[in-house]
Design a protein around this motif. Structure first.
Motif, PDB file in Angstrom:
ATOM      1  N   ARG B  30      42.567  38.649  37.357  1.00 53.93           N
ATOM      2  CA  ARG B  30      43.451  37.679  36.677  1.00 53.93           C
ATOM      3  C   ARG B  30      43.193  36.246  37.105  1.00 53.93           C
ATOM      4  O   ARG B  30      43.190  35.358  36.281  1.00 53.93           O
ATOM      5  N   ARG B  31      43.044  35.985  38.416  1.00 53.66           N
ATOM      6  CA  ARG B  31      42.705  34.636  38.860  1.00 53.66           C
ATOM      7  C   ARG B  31      41.975  34.765  40.178  1.00 53.66           C
ATOM      8  O   ARG B  31      42.201  35.729  40.928  1.00 53.66           O
ATOM      9  N   ALA B  32      41.098  33.823  40.443  1.00 52.35           N
ATOM     10  CA  ALA B  32      40.322  33.890  41.673  1.00 52.35           C
ATOM     11  C   ALA B  32      39.671  32.540  41.926  1.00 52.35           C
ATOM     12  O   ALA B  32      39.428  31.772  40.989  1.00 52.35           O
ATOM     13  N   THR B  33      39.419  32.257  43.171  1.00 58.41           N
ATOM     14  CA  THR B  33      38.654  31.061  43.521  1.00 58.41           C
ATOM     15  C   THR B  33      37.167  31.404  43.437  1.00 58.41           C
ATOM     16  O   THR B  33      36.794  32.573  43.367  1.00 58.41           O
ATOM     17  N   ARG B  34      36.342  30.375  43.483  1.00 60.32           N
ATOM     18  CA  ARG B  34      34.903  30.629  43.421  1.00 60.32           C
ATOM     19  C   ARG B  34      34.463  31.513  44.566  1.00 60.32           C
ATOM     20  O   ARG B  34      33.638  32.414  44.406  1.00 60.32           O
ATOM     21  N   ALA B  35      35.016  31.264  45.732  1.00 60.63           N
ATOM     22  CA  ALA B  35      34.623  32.055  46.904  1.00 60.63           C
ATOM     23  C   ALA B  35      35.018  33.521  46.726  1.00 60.63           C
ATOM     24  O   ALA B  35      34.257  34.422  47.074  1.00 60.63           O
ATOM     25  N   ALA B  60      35.550  28.691  28.518  1.00 62.27           N
ATOM     26  CA  ALA B  60      35.690  30.135  28.667  1.00 62.27           C
ATOM     27  C   ALA B  60      36.469  30.511  29.920  1.00 62.27           C
ATOM     28  O   ALA B  60      36.989  31.616  30.015  1.00 62.27           O
ATOM     29  N   VAL B  61      36.532  29.625  30.905  1.00 56.70           N
ATOM     30  CA  VAL B  61      37.470  29.802  32.009  1.00 56.70           C
ATOM     31  C   VAL B  61      38.157  28.458  32.232  1.00 56.70           C
ATOM     32  O   VAL B  61      37.622  27.407  31.851  1.00 56.70           O
ATOM     33  N   VAL B  62      39.339  28.500  32.842  1.00 56.53           N
ATOM     34  CA  VAL B  62      40.087  27.258  33.052  1.00 56.53           C
ATOM     35  C   VAL B  62      40.638  27.203  34.476  1.00 56.53           C
ATOM     36  O   VAL B  62      40.907  28.238  35.098  1.00 56.53           O
ATOM     37  N   ASP B  63      40.782  25.999  34.967  1.00 56.21           N
ATOM     38  CA  ASP B  63      41.464  25.738  36.227  1.00 56.21           C
ATOM     39  C   ASP B  63      42.951  25.931  35.970  1.00 56.21           C
ATOM     40  O   ASP B  63      43.535  25.276  35.112  1.00 56.21           O
ATOM     41  N   THR B  64      43.567  26.851  36.692  1.00 59.12           N
ATOM     42  CA  THR B  64      44.978  27.144  36.409  1.00 59.12           C
ATOM     43  C   THR B  64      45.908  26.087  36.983  1.00 59.12           C
ATOM     44  O   THR B  64      47.100  26.109  36.717  1.00 59.12           O
ATOM     45  N   GLY B  65      45.386  25.205  37.813  1.00 62.97           N
ATOM     46  CA  GLY B  65      46.247  24.234  38.464  1.00 62.97           C
ATOM     47  C   GLY B  65      46.784  24.752  39.794  1.00 62.97           C
ATOM     48  O   GLY B  65      47.129  23.986  40.673  1.00 62.97           O
ATOM     49  N   GLU B  66      46.801  26.069  39.937  1.00 58.80           N
ATOM     50  CA  GLU B  66      47.272  26.649  41.199  1.00 58.80           C
ATOM     51  C   GLU B  66      46.245  26.392  42.297  1.00 58.80           C
ATOM     52  O   GLU B  66      45.060  26.231  42.032  1.00 58.80           O
ATOM     53  N   ARG B  71      45.279  29.425  55.734  1.00 54.30           N
ATOM     54  CA  ARG B  71      44.356  28.663  56.578  1.00 54.30           C
ATOM     55  C   ARG B  71      43.181  28.172  55.764  1.00 54.30           C
ATOM     56  O   ARG B  71      42.840  28.748  54.744  1.00 54.30           O
ATOM     57  N   GLY B  72      42.572  27.184  56.227  1.00 49.37           N
ATOM     58  CA  GLY B  72      41.345  26.713  55.591  1.00 49.37           C
ATOM     59  C   GLY B  72      41.581  25.761  54.442  1.00 49.37           C
ATOM     60  O   GLY B  72      42.708  25.456  54.063  1.00 49.37           O
ATOM     61  N   ARG B  73      40.490  25.345  53.890  1.00 45.97           N
ATOM     62  CA  ARG B  73      40.525  24.379  52.802  1.00 45.97           C
ATOM     63  C   ARG B  73      41.248  24.937  51.592  1.00 45.97           C
ATOM     64  O   ARG B  73      41.169  26.126  51.295  1.00 45.97           O
ATOM     65  N   VAL B  74      41.894  24.091  50.838  1.00 48.28           N
ATOM     66  CA  VAL B  74      42.614  24.519  49.641  1.00 48.28           C
ATOM     67  C   VAL B  74      41.618  24.884  48.544  1.00 48.28           C
ATOM     68  O   VAL B  74      40.697  24.117  48.264  1.00 48.28           O
ATOM     69  N   GLY B  75      41.779  26.038  47.957  1.00 47.88           N
ATOM     70  CA  GLY B  75      40.876  26.473  46.898  1.00 47.88           C
ATOM     71  C   GLY B  75      41.494  26.310  45.527  1.00 47.88           C
ATOM     72  O   GLY B  75      42.700  26.219  45.376  1.00 47.88           O
ATOM     73  N   THR B  76      40.625  26.279  44.531  1.00 45.96           N
ATOM     74  CA  THR B  76      41.070  26.139  43.146  1.00 45.96           C
ATOM     75  C   THR B  76      41.034  27.499  42.474  1.00 45.96           C
ATOM     76  O   THR B  76      39.994  28.163  42.473  1.00 45.96           O
ATOM     77  N   TYR B  77      42.125  27.903  41.887  1.00 48.91           N
ATOM     78  CA  TYR B  77      42.132  29.166  41.143  1.00 48.91           C
ATOM     79  C   TYR B  77      41.622  28.940  39.728  1.00 48.91           C
ATOM     80  O   TYR B  77      42.020  27.987  39.056  1.00 48.91           O
ATOM     81  N   TYR B  78      40.758  29.838  39.308  1.00 51.14           N
ATOM     82  CA  TYR B  78      40.300  29.842  37.925  1.00 51.14           C
ATOM     83  C   TYR B  78      40.799  31.116  37.260  1.00 51.14           C
ATOM     84  O   TYR B  78      41.036  32.120  37.922  1.00 51.14           O
ATOM     85  N   ALA B  79      40.943  31.047  35.948  1.00 46.36           N
ATOM     86  CA  ALA B  79      41.389  32.219  35.193  1.00 46.36           C
ATOM     87  C   ALA B  79      40.864  32.101  33.771  1.00 46.36           C
ATOM     88  O   ALA B  79      40.291  31.068  33.388  1.00 46.36           O
ATOM     89  N   LEU B  80      41.033  33.164  32.993  1.00 50.75           N
ATOM     90  CA  LEU B  80      40.654  33.109  31.587  1.00 50.75           C
ATOM     91  C   LEU B  80      41.742  32.379  30.828  1.00 50.75           C
ATOM     92  O   LEU B  80      42.927  32.492  31.158  1.00 50.75           O
TER      93      LEU B  80
END
Lengths: 348, 348
Positions: B30-35, B60-66, B71-80
């Motif tokens: 459903r959503r995931a970061t690149r890592a 085809a995929v979008v940054d959900t804003g979430e 811990r660690g650097r803040v990641g960007t969630y992507y989703a369809l």
DNA sequence: GCATTTAGGCAAGAGTCCTTCCTAGAATGG
DNA sequence: CCATTCTAGGAAGGACTCTTGCCTAAATGC
């Protein structure tokens, strides 16, 4: 259902795809220069050159020593080295046929022998080193997992207790595919959904669905002897028993006495019984047509078609094109042999 | 047979393979970061970053804003993005069920209606823009090419003259797959070679061979009403006519009167008739087991199994697992929807 | 003898993959 | 409160594979 299997992207994948193109071109053309391969595949000359270099280094293709003549620079012909052969064999009570097929689809050797038990001898006669695989047609039901012949009730094995895989194992260094002769005959027809009904000394049927012969769980799909149908007085009776009731079996056997049958006046009764079996075939397999083969099937196509036309559901009947069960067996062997050569050369 | 189709090697092929991995991961997660995608697919982070960049650019995929927390650097969630829905519908004389399924396999809307002719209305109720495809289960024989219901002799259409593809065409912007309810029920069983025999008001059978339901040329494979079997006095008779001879049909119809049948003392006769049909199924399809479903099939499994055990060839019978024909239809719809999304995003 | 034709090689460019390292930011723990 | 630890993402560099375009060598045809 729904198992999505996605290959990982990698440069190795591309390379193996190029190599496969080169190998398959040489299987079609027998020999070609790099420029010819490039033209035939649509890939660029440098790509082909790289691929040929790799495949030459591993021995998967060889410089034949031949050179082009004609205008322009002299080219080097490449070809496949001796790549092994596939064994194609046919087993019937009347005898054995064994053929060796090479990667070009050529029949390079052929031997026949009178008895089915001489399979090993005939195969050895056409062998030239170990075969890479074998494809066998047998006139008996075959277990699709073991390749052994299956004895069904009321149907003694025509070929006896012959163990085909065991007989060939010493000569074959790879998979041994065994199937029924009726199934092979069906594979030679260019239809996607049909049934092939064989009416001879034995009774058989092949069901082709979505372009493939469907063998079922054990491999004996289409063994129609025990289908319930219409007997002599409108009584329900298993198909094989109709011949017993009419006295059309050979002495001390469940095999049909074909000459006696053809001379008899049982057209109508038998056509009715066959029509009953055809109803079951149509109901369960929904074929586009039913191809009818075998000595008395072809001779009595007319009365059978007439009886079947009375059924509430029916499809056209067609006589089998006079085909050889080896045609499809050869094609399968060739395909398997080519795949084996490609995967041996591309996998590492 | 033997048509070797080899894809051309190209860098575009690799790219589309990477993109497909990303898309399918997001369908599962459903959503995931690149890592996370990199870890899930086994591909490297830079490769995933490139793919996400491409797919984001094409929408085809979008940054959900979430954003990730922890811990660690803040990641960007992507989703369809909203990727459209598939329509799944079931049609029986008792009513219609319509469901909208999204790319995650979630049933996002559901509607029911009493009559089969309200298919359009029920579908419209769960619609949210045009559907990308439809998968329909219908309690009648279906033509596999047109998707229309087929009237067979002695079997009036339970659903009337409803034209399913025409009714849905205005709501669906893609392929409409229609199949028989018995076939869908069979697809829910985890076996590769078996038959599913349905004994209710109607008679049906699904043949599964090599892991797929085999529909035959027109799509009516398994319509066993006209199979010849054993009738009341040992007379050969078509299966459907047995019920007429025993007076077990509903008035002015060829449908079976199930309550009357269950109350009758015709166990033995009917079990014999069913055993005859089973003989045909075993002969032609060679199933591993026969799964028996339907109201009286399940109730009378015992006598049927007993009669069938007398046959020279037989296989185990098993009651159907109480299944819903929508289970397999949903799975098919989901697979088709996912494939559609992937191919839309990777093709150009 | 010279233009033409053809096989093959070389070079450059684009593109995809990978590994390795770096960085920014956030939580954790003493 | 500050050093440590952890993580997402990006950048650099290397390895490959594909393509296009050009060049060379050798044989033919006029």
């Amino acid at each position: 259902m729904g198992v999505v299997e996605t290959t990982k992207p990698s440069l190795e994948l591309l390379r193996s795809l190029s190599d496969e193109h080169v190998l398959r071109t040489l299987m079609r053309e027998r020999r070609a220069t790099r420029a010819e391969i490039a033209a035939a595949t649509g890939l660029s000359k440098p790509t082909i050159s790289e691929s040929v270099k790799r495949l030459s280094a591993s021995g998967a293709v060889v410089d034949t020593g031949e050179r082009t003549t004609g205008r322009g620079r002299v080219g080097t012909y490449y070809a496949l080295p001796a790549s092994g052969r596939a064994l194609v064999a046919s087993l019937a009570s009347t005898g054995v046929v064994a053929e060796a097929v090479d990667v070009y689809g050529e029949i390079v050797a052929r031997a026949t022998a009178p008895g089915a038990d001489e399979l090993h001898g005939a195969a050895q006669e056409v062998a030239d080193g170990p075969f890479r695989l074998a494809v066998v047609s047998a006139a008996d039901p075959v277990d699709r997992h073991t390749g052994r012949l299956v004895a069904l009730p009321d149907a003694p094995l025509e070929l006896g207790a012959l163990d085909v895989p065991a007989a060939l194992a010493p000569l074959v260094d790879g998979p041994i595919t065994v199937d029924n002769d009726v199934n092979w005959a069906a594979r030679a027809e260019p239809l996607r959904d049909f049934a092939y009904l064989f009416l001879g000394e034995g009774l058989g049927c092949a069901v082709v669905s979505d372009g493939e012969v469907r063998r079922g769980h054990t491999g004996v799909a289409g063994e129609i002897a025990h289908v319930v149908t219409v007997g002599p007085d409108g009584a329900a009776m298993r198909f094989t028993d109709v011949f017993g009731a009419l006295g059309l079996r050979r002495a001390r056997s469940t095999a049909i006495d074909v000459p006696k049958l053809l001379a008899s006046d049982a057209h109508e009764t038998l056509a009715g019984a066959v029509a009953g079996v055809l109803s079951a075939i149509v109901a369960l397999a929904d074929p586009e047509v039913v191809v009818v083969g075998g000595p008395w099937g072809r001779a009595w196509l007319e009365p059978i078609a007439h009886a079947f036309a009375q059924a509430p559901r029916h499809v056209p009947l067609r006589p089998a094109t006079v085909g050889d069960e080896l045609v499809a067996a050869r094609a399968t062997a060739l395909e398997q042999l080519r795949d084996a050569v490609v995967s041996a050369a591309t996998q590492r």
